[in-house]
Scaffold this motif. Structure first.
Motif, PDB file in Angstrom:
ATOM      1  N   HIS A 158       0.880  -1.175  -0.015  1.00  0.00           N
ATOM      2  CA  HIS A 158      -0.050   0.049   0.148  1.00  0.00           C
ATOM      3  C   HIS A 158       0.920   1.384  -0.127  1.00  0.00           C
ATOM      4  N   TYR A 159       1.867   1.098   0.823  1.00  0.00           N
ATOM      5  CA  TYR A 159       2.731   2.297   1.008  1.00  0.00           C
ATOM      6  C   TYR A 159       3.703   2.496  -0.733  1.00  0.00           C
ATOM      7  N   ILE A 160       3.919   1.585  -1.078  1.00  0.00           N
ATOM      8  CA  ILE A 160       4.580   1.516  -2.463  1.00  0.00           C
ATOM      9  C   ILE A 160       3.667   2.258  -3.425  1.00  0.00           C
ATOM     10  N   ILE A 161       2.588   1.796  -3.505  1.00  0.00           N
ATOM     11  CA  ILE A 161       1.608   2.546  -4.490  1.00  0.00           C
ATOM     12  C   ILE A 161       1.166   3.685  -4.118  1.00  0.00           C
ATOM     13  N   LEU A 162       1.001   4.031  -2.945  1.00  0.00           N
ATOM     14  CA  LEU A 162       0.962   5.410  -2.446  1.00  0.00           C
ATOM     15  C   LEU A 162       1.919   6.265  -2.893  1.00  0.00           C
ATOM     16  N   ILE A 200       9.869   3.136  -3.314  1.00  0.00           N
ATOM     17  CA  ILE A 200      10.530   1.793  -2.495  1.00  0.00           C
ATOM     18  C   ILE A 200      11.103   2.057  -1.171  1.00  0.00           C
ATOM     19  N   TYR A 201      11.849   2.999  -1.144  1.00  0.00           N
ATOM     20  CA  TYR A 201      12.442   3.645   0.085  1.00  0.00           C
ATOM     21  C   TYR A 201      11.532   4.028   0.951  1.00  0.00           C
ATOM     22  N   LEU A 202      10.699   5.100   0.697  1.00  0.00           N
ATOM     23  CA  LEU A 202       9.600   5.638   1.455  1.00  0.00           C
ATOM     24  C   LEU A 202       8.695   4.648   1.861  1.00  0.00           C
ATOM     25  N   SER A 203       8.465   3.622   1.519  1.00  0.00           N
ATOM     26  CA  SER A 203       7.377   2.635   1.684  1.00  0.00           C
ATOM     27  C   SER A 203       7.985   2.025   3.181  1.00  0.00           C
ATOM     28  N   PHE A 204       9.306   1.782   2.962  1.00  0.00           N
ATOM     29  CA  PHE A 204      10.031   1.195   4.291  1.00  0.00           C
ATOM     30  C   PHE A 204      10.193   2.052   5.372  1.00  0.00           C
ATOM     31  N   LEU A 205      10.681   3.372   4.825  1.00  0.00           N
ATOM     32  CA  LEU A 205      10.682   4.369   6.060  1.00  0.00           C
ATOM     33  C   LEU A 205       9.484   4.716   6.640  1.00  0.00           C
ATOM     34  N   PHE A 206       8.210   4.780   5.971  1.00  0.00           N
ATOM     35  CA  PHE A 206       7.047   4.937   6.521  1.00  0.00           C
ATOM     36  C   PHE A 206       6.457   3.724   7.381  1.00  0.00           C
ATOM     37  N   SER A 207       6.807   2.625   6.631  1.00  0.00           N
ATOM     38  CA  SER A 207       6.387   1.360   7.607  1.00  0.00           C
ATOM     39  C   SER A 207       6.973   1.118   9.158  1.00  0.00           C
ATOM     40  N   LEU A 208       8.364   1.709   8.838  1.00  0.00           N
ATOM     41  CA  LEU A 208       9.216   1.692  10.471  1.00  0.00           C
ATOM     42  C   LEU A 208       9.077   2.949  11.169  1.00  0.00           C
ATOM     43  N   ARG A 209       8.932   4.091  10.546  1.00  0.00           N
ATOM     44  CA  ARG A 209       8.854   5.339  11.306  1.00  0.00           C
ATOM     45  C   ARG A 209       8.046   6.479  10.972  1.00  0.00           C
ATOM     46  N   LYS A 210       6.610   6.129  10.585  1.00  0.00           N
ATOM     47  CA  LYS A 210       5.780   7.155  10.206  1.00  0.00           C
ATOM     48  C   LYS A 210       5.485   8.061  11.521  1.00  0.00           C
TER      49      LYS A 210
END
Length: 154
Positions: A5-9, A62-72
């Motif tokens: 979902h984050y990658i798509i967003l 892709i980077y942002l999807s990991f960042l936001f998954s871990l540190r939103k």
């Protein structure tokens, strides 16, 4: 599932940002003003920009999807918003308004934001993912050199 979902967003947000930047520059890349500029000899052909920005935005998403998954957080969201705004506004400043010096400062600020993301969120959980920012950082260095050349030689 959250990751997808984050990658798509972020793919949507980043490519909408590119489209807005393209809209704000109008036809200037093909216009008299830009074509009459004294440009650096290392200025790539126009098609390269589209290919590079596509790759950068995929990696960045892709980077942002990991960042936001871990540190939103509001802080991380603000940093991303600043990066997006700087990226979009450069086109307007440089191509539309011909504010080449201000556009150069804009690029430097964007590079600092992306480098900040690389350094500040590169701990154990994101240590490998942060390398997805390297194409963005390298391209911004090239863009700064191209913009700087225009400022100094026109």
């Amino acid at each position: 599932m959250k990751q997808i979902h984050y990658i798509i967003l972020f793919l949507i947000l980043n490519f909408v940002g590119l489209a807005l930047g393209n809209f704000f520059m109008g036809d200037s890349p093909n216009g008299i003003w830009y074509n009459s500029l004294n440009k650096a000899s290392w200025t790539p052909p126009g098609w390269v920009f589209g290919v590079v920005w596509t790759l950068i935005m995929i990696c960045f998403s892709i980077y942002l999807s990991f960042l936001f998954s871990l540190r939103k957080s509001k802080y991380v969201t603000t940093i991303y918003g600043i990066a997006l705004l700087l990226n979009i506004s450069w086109n307007y400043l440089f191509f539309n308004q011909h504010f080449t010096s201000i556009a150069l400062y804009n690029l430097i600020a964007l590079a600092l934001v992306i480098i900040y993301l690389f350094i500040s969120f590169g701990d154990d959980e994101l240590s490998k993912m942060r390398y997805l920012l390297v194409p963005y950082i390298l391209w911004l260095c090239i863009a700064i050199s191209l913009n700087g050349y225009v400022v100094l030689n026109n």
